[in-house]
Design a protein around this motif. Structure first.
Motif, mmCIF file in Angstrom:
data_model
loop_
_atom_site.group_PDB
_atom_site.id
_atom_site.type_symbol
_atom_site.label_atom_id
_atom_site.label_comp_id
_atom_site.label_asym_id
_atom_site.label_seq_id
_atom_site.Cartn_x
_atom_site.Cartn_y
_atom_site.Cartn_z
ATOM 1 N N VAL A 1 21.202 34.612 25.045
ATOM 2 C CA VAL A 1 22.076 35.986 24.129
ATOM 3 C C VAL A 1 20.489 36.411 23.476
ATOM 4 O O VAL A 1 20.470 37.807 22.423
ATOM 5 N N THR A 2 20.081 35.639 22.674
ATOM 6 C CA THR A 2 18.972 36.171 20.848
ATOM 7 C C THR A 2 17.850 37.646 22.062
ATOM 8 O O THR A 2 18.231 38.696 21.641
ATOM 9 N N LEU A 3 17.222 36.803 22.638
ATOM 10 C CA LEU A 3 16.290 37.476 23.570
ATOM 11 C C LEU A 3 16.453 37.967 24.199
ATOM 12 O O LEU A 3 15.905 39.440 24.368
ATOM 13 N N ARG A 4 17.696 38.140 24.673
ATOM 14 C CA ARG A 4 17.630 39.196 26.361
ATOM 15 C C ARG A 4 17.145 39.056 27.273
ATOM 16 O O ARG A 4 16.852 40.552 28.151
ATOM 17 N N TRP A 5 16.515 38.364 27.697
ATOM 18 C CA TRP A 5 15.049 38.058 28.835
ATOM 19 C C TRP A 5 15.768 37.797 30.072
ATOM 20 O O TRP A 5 14.832 38.316 30.562
ATOM 21 N N LEU A 6 16.448 37.027 30.103
ATOM 22 C CA LEU A 6 17.088 36.072 31.502
ATOM 23 C C LEU A 6 18.278 36.537 31.152
ATOM 24 O O LEU A 6 19.074 36.092 30.464
ATOM 25 N N ALA B 1 16.220 12.577 27.018
ATOM 26 C CA ALA B 1 17.092 11.572 25.991
ATOM 27 C C ALA B 1 18.028 13.382 26.115
ATOM 28 O O ALA B 1 19.098 13.218 25.728
ATOM 29 N N VAL B 2 17.220 14.394 25.754
ATOM 30 C CA VAL B 2 18.341 16.083 25.566
ATOM 31 C C VAL B 2 19.529 15.844 26.770
ATOM 32 O O VAL B 2 18.506 15.999 27.970
ATOM 33 N N PRO B 3 20.809 15.688 26.528
ATOM 34 C CA PRO B 3 21.448 15.976 27.646
ATOM 35 C C PRO B 3 21.609 17.267 28.527
ATOM 36 O O PRO B 3 20.777 18.455 27.977
ATOM 37 N N SER B 4 21.418 17.981 29.484
ATOM 38 C CA SER B 4 21.172 18.762 30.323
ATOM 39 C C SER B 4 21.902 19.530 30.210
ATOM 40 O O SER B 4 21.842 21.269 30.495
ATOM 41 N N PHE B 5 23.641 19.366 29.828
ATOM 42 C CA PHE B 5 24.954 20.537 29.436
ATOM 43 C C PHE B 5 24.049 21.110 28.180
ATOM 44 O O PHE B 5 24.007 22.579 27.544
ATOM 45 N N PHE B 6 23.063 20.169 27.414
ATOM 46 C CA PHE B 6 23.112 21.057 25.715
ATOM 47 C C PHE B 6 22.199 21.801 26.420
ATOM 48 O O PHE B 6 21.551 22.773 25.186
ATOM 49 N N LEU B 7 20.791 21.207 27.017
ATOM 50 C CA LEU B 7 19.605 21.959 26.791
ATOM 51 C C LEU B 7 19.695 24.126 27.973
ATOM 52 O O LEU B 7 19.312 24.623 27.505
ATOM 53 N N ALA B 8 20.808 23.242 28.477
ATOM 54 C CA ALA B 8 21.726 23.997 28.988
ATOM 55 C C ALA B 8 21.807 25.383 28.238
ATOM 56 O O ALA B 8 21.563 26.879 28.470
ATOM 57 N N LEU B 9 22.799 24.799 27.381
ATOM 58 C CA LEU B 9 23.451 25.712 26.308
ATOM 59 C C LEU B 9 23.037 26.753 25.294
ATOM 60 O O LEU B 9 22.821 27.736 24.800
ATOM 61 N N MET B 10 21.595 25.720 24.499
ATOM 62 C CA MET B 10 20.776 26.277 24.061
ATOM 63 C C MET B 10 20.066 27.292 24.867
ATOM 64 O O MET B 10 18.997 28.318 23.709
ATOM 65 N N MET B 11 19.358 26.884 26.391
ATOM 66 C CA MET B 11 18.460 28.358 26.312
ATOM 67 C C MET B 11 19.185 29.631 26.689
ATOM 68 O O MET B 11 18.655 30.636 26.803
#
Length: 308
Positions: free
Chosen positions: A156-161, A140-150
């Motif tokens: 941005v927040t955790l700066r892991w990747l 159900a989750v669109p790929s573009f939304f999931l990508a932006l959330m990741m």
């Protein structure tokens, strides 16, 4: 076996030819390519000059015949804007897209197989419902939304990747994960349904009556017989991942075929868009053909069913 393969190859070639013709026609009918190339402020004379220069004034079938003849020679034309050979543009980027697609498929299978097996081992239990819910959520989750959330969380927040580019293995972690999440639901459902069907067979009940453990039955007996439809679906999913990387590559600024396609669609770069359409179509057809041949080799009954 060879008769089966010959028949499948002939059908596949006919499908490729049909797809190329239909795609070529639809792209030409989608708008005036000459006007797009000439620019918004071009006069009618300038548009007509571009049309003659690019050979767009010829009948559609004549244009298609020229393109098809070139494609058989490995010449897919040149980009309208960069003037580079389309084949060179593809060869420079196909490796990156292949890494994304194959990595996502491997990850999806690694997650889908155990979850689907667990759900089949305890049908209608809380575990089965949980696996079904996860599959539904992933679909159900669109790929573009999931990508932006990741990107927002891990980049941005955790700066892991890293959030863009493809210079290190870490750059592929989030894109591969996003693509894999989209492929997991179908693979998981196929694994579960295939396992449930096999587990209901007489030889499985016989093995259980002899005291064979549930895990051994699943791995040594049920999985080997339930894996045939999973092979076909995996081939289709790989084709989907190759063609569906457009959004993911655009979000993560990965210079693969997907990003090239996105930019070419924006600019109306017809030769590149046509080549991309054929690349995705041929990938689908060839992967499906190889899966059918592998399934027929693993289960000779399929040859008799399809040729009889």
């Amino acid at each position: 076996m060879w008769g089966f393969i010959r028949g499948k190859v002939i059908v596949s070639l006919l499908v490729m030819l049909t797809v190329s013709l239909v795609g070529f026609a639809l792209l030409h009918l989608s708008g005036d390519l000459a006007a797009t190339l000439a620019g918004e402020n071009a006069s009618a004379e300038q548009i007509e000059a571009v049309r003659r220069q690019m050979g767009l004034d010829q009948p559609l079938l004549a244009q298609y015949a020229q393109w098809l003849a070139g494609a058989f020679r490995g010449d897919l034309g040149a980009s309208f804007f960069s003037r580079e050979a389309v084949s060179s543009l593809f060869m420079a980027r196909i490796g990156t897209t292949a890494i994304l697609a194959v990595g996502a498929l491997i990850l999806a299978i690694a997650v889908s197989l155990p979850l689907g097996m667990l759900a089949a081992l305890r049908p209608n239990s809380w575990l089965d419902r949980l696996v079904s819910a996860l599959a539904l959520a992933g679909q159900a989750v669109p790929s573009f939304f999931l990508a932006l959330m990741m990107v927002s969380l891990f980049g941005v927040t955790l700066r892991w990747l890293p959030i863009s580019g493809s210079t290190t293995p870490l750059h592929f972690v989030m894109p591969i994960t996003v693509l894999a999440i989209g492929a997991i639901p179908a693979l998981m459902r196929m694994t579960r349904s295939g396992m449930l069907e096999v587990l209901d067979q007489d030889y499985i009940r016989t093995a259980r009556s002899k005291g064979v453990s549930g895990v051994r039955i699943m791995v040594r007996h049920a999985l080997l017989n339930a894996i045939l439809p999973l092979i076909s679906l995996s081939a289709v999913q790989l084709g989907t991942l190759l063609g569906g990387s457009v959004i993911v590559e655009s979000v993560f600024a990965i210079d693969g075929i997907g990003l090239l396609t996105y930019r070419s669609i924006q600019r109306g770069d017809f030769p590149v868009v046509q080549a991309t359409l054929m690349f995705v179509s041929v990938a689908y057809i060839v992967l499906t053909l190889l899966a059918d041949i592998l399934n027929a080799w693993l289960d000779p009954r399929l040859q008799q069913r399809r040729t009889g």
